[in-house]
Scaffold this motif. Structure first.
Motif, mmCIF file in Angstrom:
data_model
loop_
_atom_site.group_PDB
_atom_site.id
_atom_site.type_symbol
_atom_site.label_atom_id
_atom_site.label_comp_id
_atom_site.label_asym_id
_atom_site.label_seq_id
_atom_site.Cartn_x
_atom_site.Cartn_y
_atom_site.Cartn_z
ATOM 1 N N THR A 61 -23.459 1.460 -8.419
ATOM 2 C CA THR A 61 -23.229 0.079 -8.838
ATOM 3 C C THR A 61 -24.398 -0.427 -9.671
ATOM 4 O OG1 THR A 61 -21.922 -0.312 -6.849
ATOM 5 C CG2 THR A 61 -22.741 -2.248 -8.004
ATOM 6 N N ARG A 62 -25.621 -0.135 -9.218
ATOM 7 C CA ARG A 62 -26.805 -0.553 -9.997
ATOM 8 C C ARG A 62 -26.832 0.137 -11.357
ATOM 9 N NH1 ARG A 62 -29.190 -0.054 -4.893
ATOM 10 N NH2 ARG A 62 -30.015 2.003 -5.429
ATOM 11 N N GLU A 63 -26.468 1.425 -11.382
ATOM 12 C CA GLU A 63 -26.459 2.154 -12.651
ATOM 13 C C GLU A 63 -25.422 1.575 -13.609
ATOM 14 O OE1 GLU A 63 -28.397 4.717 -13.874
ATOM 15 O OE2 GLU A 63 -29.644 4.141 -12.178
ATOM 16 N N ILE A 64 -24.239 1.248 -13.112
ATOM 17 C CA ILE A 64 -23.201 0.662 -13.963
ATOM 18 C C ILE A 64 -23.649 -0.700 -14.488
ATOM 19 C CG2 ILE A 64 -20.862 -0.319 -13.919
ATOM 20 C CD1 ILE A 64 -20.089 2.032 -12.086
ATOM 21 N N ALA A 65 -24.275 -1.498 -13.619
ATOM 22 C CA ALA A 65 -24.777 -2.797 -14.062
ATOM 23 C C ALA A 65 -25.841 -2.617 -15.145
ATOM 24 C CB ALA A 65 -25.350 -3.571 -12.880
ATOM 25 N N ALA A 66 -26.723 -1.632 -14.976
ATOM 26 C CA ALA A 66 -27.752 -1.380 -16.001
ATOM 27 C C ALA A 66 -27.102 -0.934 -17.305
ATOM 28 C CB ALA A 66 -28.728 -0.324 -15.502
ATOM 29 N N LEU A 67 -26.063 -0.114 -17.235
ATOM 30 C CA LEU A 67 -25.362 0.311 -18.453
ATOM 31 C C LEU A 67 -24.681 -0.865 -19.142
ATOM 32 C CD1 LEU A 67 -23.759 3.683 -17.321
ATOM 33 C CD2 LEU A 67 -25.565 3.352 -19.023
#
Length: 186
Positions: free
Chosen positions: A140-146
């Motif tokens: 979830t954090r990675e998707i938000a960063a993307l």
């Protein structure tokens, strides 16, 4: 000569009496004799589970019923000399009580072992769930960063709209420029 005798007899104390030999610390102690026999708890647990599984089947109920019917029939119908348990069936009661007194603890032991297995399974499931939650949070954090990073990246639609705006500007300038260049030629 006295020194040789002392060396042969072993160490002696201040009184001159020989001391018992000290146990060696580099070797394991000899096992002590126990009053109770030694047994493998795992093997006994597996045995109790097999018995508990058998006691919980319809086959056990059928066999137990047949044995009791045969017992009672034999002791009612057979000639007096061949009967081994008279009418109040005291021996049958004793046999059933003995069977129940052994069955109950074996069933409890099997249930305790099953509880232990369930506890271990639940603990492993809980750890797996924690790992899954941690993985999900990480993704979830990675998707938000993307998504945040994509907000700063030029997308195909944005580039297309910018090019279209530039083409319009150039067409407007071209319309204005030929009129200006005609006036300069005159």
């Amino acid at each position: 000569m006295a020194a040789e005798d002392r060396a042969k007899n072993g160490p002696s104390g201040a009184s001159g009496l020989a001391r018992p030999p000290r146990p060696r610390l580099d070797q394991p102690k000899a096992p002590r004799r126990r009053l109770l026999p030694d047994y493998d708890p795992e093997a006994f647990g597996r045995f109790s589970e097999r018995i508990a599984r058998f006691l919980g089947t319809g086959r056990f109920i059928v066999w137990m019923t047949l044995i009791i019917i045969l017992w009672v029939t034999w002791n009612v119908v057979a000639p007096l000399g061949l009967r081994f348990d008279q009418y109040p069936f005291i021996f049958l009661t004793l046999a059933l009580s003995l069977q129940a007194s052994y069955a109950a603890p074996l069933i409890l032991l099997a249930q305790n072992r099953q509880d232990d297995r369930d506890r271990v399974t639940h603990e492993q499931d809980r750890k797996q769930d924690e790992r899954s939650i941690a993985d999900t949070e990480y993704l979830t954090r990675e998707i938000a960063a993307l998504r945040m990073g994509l907000g700063e990246v030029a997308t195909r639609d944005w580039i297309r709209s910018e090019l279209e705006a530039m083409v319009r500007d150039m067409e407007q300038r071209r319309m204005l420029l030929p009129a200006e260049s005609d006036e300069a030629d005159r």
